[in-house]
Design an enzyme around this catalytic site. Sequence first.
Site, PDB file in Angstrom:
ATOM      1  N   CYS A  81       0.822  -1.190   0.083  1.00  0.00           N
ATOM      2  CA  CYS A  81      -0.186   0.077   0.077  1.00  0.00           C
ATOM      3  C   CYS A  81       0.908   1.242  -0.070  1.00  0.00           C
ATOM      4  O   CYS A  81       0.891   1.973  -1.018  1.00  0.00           O
ATOM      5  CB  CYS A  81      -0.802  -0.008   1.262  1.00  0.00           C
ATOM      6  SG  CYS A  81      -2.430  -0.734   0.979  1.00  0.00           S
TER       7      CYS A  81
HETATM    8  N1  LIG Z   1      -2.579  -5.715   2.377  1.00  0.00           N
HETATM    9  C1  LIG Z   1      -3.116  -4.549   2.520  1.00  0.00           C
HETATM   10  O1  LIG Z   1      -2.575  -4.350   3.565  1.00  0.00           O
HETATM   11  C2  LIG Z   1      -3.699  -3.641   1.920  1.00  0.00           C
HETATM   12  C3  LIG Z   1      -4.588  -2.567   2.526  1.00  0.00           C
HETATM   13  C4  LIG Z   1      -5.496  -1.969   1.793  1.00  0.00           C
HETATM   14  C5  LIG Z   1      -5.580  -2.006   0.516  1.00  0.00           C
HETATM   15  N2  LIG Z   1      -4.746  -3.179  -0.285  1.00  0.00           N
HETATM   16  C6  LIG Z   1      -5.030  -3.410  -1.695  1.00  0.00           C
HETATM   17  O2  LIG Z   1      -5.873  -4.283  -1.790  1.00  0.00           O
HETATM   18  C7  LIG Z   1      -5.780  -5.158  -3.178  1.00  0.00           C
HETATM   19  C8  LIG Z   1      -5.373  -6.511  -2.647  1.00  0.00           C
HETATM   20  O3  LIG Z   1      -4.220  -6.677  -1.865  1.00  0.00           O
HETATM   21  P1  LIG Z   1      -4.005  -7.925  -1.032  1.00  0.00           P
HETATM   22  O4  LIG Z   1      -3.003  -7.357   0.193  1.00  0.00           O
HETATM   23  O5  LIG Z   1      -5.096  -8.550  -0.647  1.00  0.00           O
HETATM   24  O6  LIG Z   1      -3.050  -8.707  -2.059  1.00  0.00           O
HETATM   25  P2  LIG Z   1      -2.891 -10.477  -2.011  1.00  0.00           P
HETATM   26  O7  LIG Z   1      -1.543 -10.557  -2.895  1.00  0.00           O
HETATM   27  O8  LIG Z   1      -2.710 -10.664  -0.370  1.00  0.00           O
HETATM   28  O9  LIG Z   1      -4.106 -11.257  -2.353  1.00  0.00           O
HETATM   29  C9  LIG Z   1      -4.525 -11.100  -3.647  1.00  0.00           C
HETATM   30  C10 LIG Z   1      -5.169 -12.563  -3.922  1.00  0.00           C
HETATM   31  O10 LIG Z   1      -5.924 -12.428  -5.065  1.00  0.00           O
HETATM   32  C11 LIG Z   1      -5.651 -13.493  -5.688  1.00  0.00           C
HETATM   33  N3  LIG Z   1      -5.813 -13.410  -7.384  1.00  0.00           N
HETATM   34  C12 LIG Z   1      -4.983 -12.783  -8.211  1.00  0.00           C
HETATM   35  N4  LIG Z   1      -5.617 -12.584  -9.226  1.00  0.00           N
HETATM   36  C13 LIG Z   1      -6.627 -13.303  -9.192  1.00  0.00           C
HETATM   37  C14 LIG Z   1      -7.688 -13.192 -10.270  1.00  0.00           C
HETATM   38  N5  LIG Z   1      -7.748 -12.970 -11.337  1.00  0.00           N
HETATM   39  N6  LIG Z   1      -8.907 -14.130  -9.836  1.00  0.00           N
HETATM   40  C15 LIG Z   1      -9.202 -14.585  -8.488  1.00  0.00           C
HETATM   41  N7  LIG Z   1      -8.213 -14.229  -7.568  1.00  0.00           N
HETATM   42  C16 LIG Z   1      -6.969 -13.545  -7.901  1.00  0.00           C
HETATM   43  C17 LIG Z   1      -4.401 -14.017  -5.446  1.00  0.00           C
HETATM   44  O11 LIG Z   1      -4.168 -15.585  -5.703  1.00  0.00           O
HETATM   45  C18 LIG Z   1      -4.213 -13.621  -4.036  1.00  0.00           C
HETATM   46  O12 LIG Z   1      -4.750 -14.564  -3.028  1.00  0.00           O
HETATM   47  C19 LIG Z   1      -4.562  -4.362  -3.850  1.00  0.00           C
HETATM   48  O13 LIG Z   1      -4.689  -3.390  -4.547  1.00  0.00           O
HETATM   49  C20 LIG Z   1      -3.750  -3.486  -2.315  1.00  0.00           C
HETATM   50  O14 LIG Z   1      -3.181  -2.309  -2.747  1.00  0.00           O
HETATM   51  C21 LIG Z   1      -3.904  -4.029   0.595  1.00  0.00           C
END
Ligand SMILES: NC(=O)c1ccc[n+]([C@@H]2O[C@H](COP(=O)([O-])OP(=O)(O)OC[C@H]3O[C@@H](n4cnc5c(N)ncnc54)[C@H](O)[C@@H]3O)[C@@H](O)[C@H]2O)c1
Length: 448
Positions: A278
């Site tokens: 993030c």
């Molecule tokens: N991690 C954080 O603290 C946080 C906080 C706020 C916002 N975000 C935002 O949230 C979003 C997701 O982040 P995250 O940390 O959950 O990522 P992550 O990598 O932990 O999880 C993403 C998941 O999506 C799955 N995935 C990817 N492509 C896919 C598809 N086409 N179909 C189905 N599943 C799919 C992956 O296998 C994975 O399990 C990002 O945009 C990130 O910037 C993250």
Amino acid sequence: MTTAFSLVSGLRDRLQSREARVMTIGLGYVGLPLALTVHETGFPVTGFDLDAERVARINAGERVISYFPETRIASAVATGRFAATADPARLAEADVVLICVPTPLTPAREPDLSYLRRAAETLARHLRHGQLVVLESTVWPGATATVLRPILEAGGLRAGTDFFLAFSPEREDPGNATFTTRTIPKVVGADDPQSLQLVHMFYDRVVERTVPVGSIAAAEAVKLVENSFRTVNIALVNEMKGALEAMGVDVWEVIAAAATKPFGYMPFWPGPGIGGDCIPVSPAYLSWRAGDVGAQVPLVDLARHTNDAAPAALAARILSDIAQAGRPAAGARILVCGISYKRDVEDTRESPALGLMRALEAGGAVAAFHDPFFPVLPVTRDHPDLAGRVSVPVTPEAVSGFDAVVVTTDHTGVDYAVLARHARILFDTRNVIARLGLVPAARDLRKV
Ligand SMILES: NC(=O)c1ccc[n+]([C@@H]2O[C@H](COP(=O)([O-])OP(=O)(O)OC[C@H]3O[C@@H](n4cnc5c(N)ncnc54)[C@H](O)[C@@H]3O)[C@@H](O)[C@H]2O)c1
């Protein structure tokens, strides 16, 4: 005949009765807590993820995120109203689809929307009348309308009349015991009144407070503003750290005192750099989009560059201090303690500790690591070549065999007394040794 009015009222009824089936696309650090929270407020939830192994572990009730309560996933699965799936066809069953896929940076540090495009193409194949689609992933203002929407509309359905489209920035803070998905206010934005009404109504039933804004772009921008604020303040406090250290003043003491001001100040703490998906990523999205529309964000860019350069600057400082203590940088053995980007979370994305290891080795040192979450270093996106290294135990014998130890992440499960007592030189980027009252035992403690 199906009209927008009947679609809206049908979904409103199912939201009202909590019969609406909710699906997340992505079950990561954002998608899984969100899916569980939605389920815990009474909706039937299915999480879709491409990672079949993760899906199987979730369905087996395993705690796949370390800071979750032991039985949270198992309890949800046991109700029969929460499950994970790797089958995209199930998306057709959903009334509400929450897209939570990664939106990282490309190697050129530009927005990488490839995961979002792929998720959108998958969803488009199963999209049906009356669904509410909410993008949660961080994107630049305009991305939902110009990247996601056209893919979803390619089959002929129109957003705002045939299906409903909104954006709601995820504000998950992994490992934060004070604020949960349910208690963190949720910003929602849409470009048509029907979508806004539906997303507002949905999140009113899931979180304690919903904050509507007038457009998707405004909701997209909220996330970038929040994280750019953090980026700039982290760069600022690390700059303060260097300047105050040169003046012989302890930055930690100063910030703790400044934080007592009840208005106009918010404490940020020094560290080895920034990490996670993030804080390093959102300002890059902001900057990229600003350039795209002929605007500039020089302050944000300076902070980004300062933060990106922090691990290399820290490595230079450590090697110089070691050399001054009589040990040439070439061949110096350095233990980096804490590989995750933040405390008590098993997440290495953009972790400054990995950049530090790389920079120490580029300077001729030999870097080893300790992390209770990683017996072996996994393959990471930014430093895949470091994979396979084994965590060094924190024992007196092992620690005293290094020329220096650097605390990069202050996980709670580390024996800092052993570090304080046995490290030849201890570099503490988190002030954990002083916080735990271990200072007197340290042979050579340097707050960096
Ligand atoms: N991690 C954080 O603290 C946080 C906080 C706020 C916002 N975000 C935002 O949230 C979003 C997701 O982040 P995250 O940390 O959950 O990522 P992550 O990598 O932990 O999880 C993403 C998941 O999506 C799955 N995935 C990817 N492509 C896919 C598809 N086409 N179909 C189905 N599943 C799919 C992956 O296998 C994975 O399990 C990002 O945009 C990130 O910037 C993250």
